[in-house]
Design an enzyme around this catalytic site. Structure first.
Site, PDB file in Angstrom:
ATOM      1  N   LYS A  87       0.854  -1.189   0.000  1.00 28.05           N
ATOM      2  CA  LYS A  87       0.000   0.000   0.000  1.00 28.05           C
ATOM      3  C   LYS A  87       0.890   1.239   0.000  1.00 28.05           C
ATOM      4  O   LYS A  87       1.760   1.392   0.877  1.00 28.05           O
ATOM      5  CB  LYS A  87      -0.888  -0.034   1.255  1.00 28.05           C
ATOM      6  CG  LYS A  87      -2.202   0.694   1.107  1.00 28.05           C
ATOM      7  CD  LYS A  87      -3.082   0.383   2.312  1.00 28.05           C
ATOM      8  CE  LYS A  87      -4.359   1.172   2.291  1.00 28.05           C
ATOM      9  NZ  LYS A  87      -5.140   0.963   3.513  1.00 28.05           N
ATOM     10  N   VAL A  88       0.661   2.115  -0.974  1.00 23.97           N
ATOM     11  CA  VAL A  88       1.543   3.264  -1.209  1.00 23.97           C
ATOM     12  C   VAL A  88       0.705   4.542  -1.245  1.00 23.97           C
ATOM     13  O   VAL A  88      -0.326   4.580  -1.917  1.00 23.97           O
ATOM     14  CB  VAL A  88       2.257   3.076  -2.580  1.00 23.97           C
ATOM     15  CG1 VAL A  88       3.142   4.259  -2.906  1.00 23.97           C
ATOM     16  CG2 VAL A  88       3.046   1.777  -2.614  1.00 23.97           C
TER      17      VAL A  88
END
Ligand code: G3P
Length: 216
Positions: A87-88
């Protein structure tokens, strides 16, 4: 539409899984902190524990904000289990990191998305999932579900493959509205999933059937 649960709480993940309708899990640093998970080793172990419970995409968020560190951290997270999705955040270095992970076969979830423009960038970078935060948009008196519909229309016209993962779900109606608006996935607190069960006429109807069953 797929259902993910938005929590790092193992008991809640298990309860949703046991219901038989769970397709994946999302977490974020706030949700991990809520469970008291501290220190790198414990964090990695907790993600591994979640992967043992659910056979589906499990989002694990990077904590750094520069490209090089995000890549390093993401690789470490991805190595935990094949189901891990890195998750960015939707920031400049985050977009670069999304592209890097895409090119290197690592699945990603672009988080903290609040506009259609951001969703286009995430898709261009090849994100596996894009996470518009609909509850937080509603909190600021904009319409979160409308954003889901707009992104769904853009992705369909443009043929983007990124899946729309509606996040920051606050209630069962959000889930219904997101399904209508074309979300591919809703990630929800357990309460919102269970909220879908509720209807007073179901309870009244069942009570009557059980009462009449005694006369059978
Ligand atoms: O996981 C991200 C998102 O679902 C957070 O939700 O309720 O903190 O806005 P919320």
């Amino acid at each position: 539409m797929k259902f993910f649960i938005d929590t790092a709480n193992l008991a809640q993940i298990k309860e949703a899984h046991d219901l038989g309708v769970l397709d994946g899990v999302t977490t974020n640093p706030s949700l991990m902190a809520k469970e008291g998970i501290k220190g790198e080793a414990n964090i990695l172990k907790h993600y591994a524990d979640i992967c043992e419970l659910v056979d589906g995409p499990i989002s694990a968020e990077v904590l750094s904000t520069d490209f090089k560190s995000m890549v390093e951290e993401g690789k470490k997270l991805a190595a935990i289990h094949p189901n891990i999705v890195v998750k960015v955040p939707m920031i400049k270095d985050g977009v670069k990191a999304l592209k890097y992970f895409t090119d290197n076969g690592i699945k990603t979830n672009c988080t903290l998305v609040f506009s259609a423009g951001q969703a286009i960038l995430a898709a261009k970078a090849g994100a596996t999932f894009v996470s518009p935060f609909i509850g937080r948009i509603d909190d600021s008196s904009w319409d979160g579900v409308e954003l889901i519909a707009q992104i769904a229309q853009i992705y369909s016209i443009q043929g983007f493959k990124t899946e729309i993962l509606a996040a920051s779900i606050r209630n069962a109606l959000h889930i219904v509205k997101c399904a209508e608006a074309g979300a591919d996935i809703c990630t929800c607190p357990l309460d919102s999933i269970l909220g879908l069960l509720k209807h007073p006429l179901t309870d009244i109807g069942l009570a009557k059937f059980l009462e009449d069953a005694k006369k059978m």
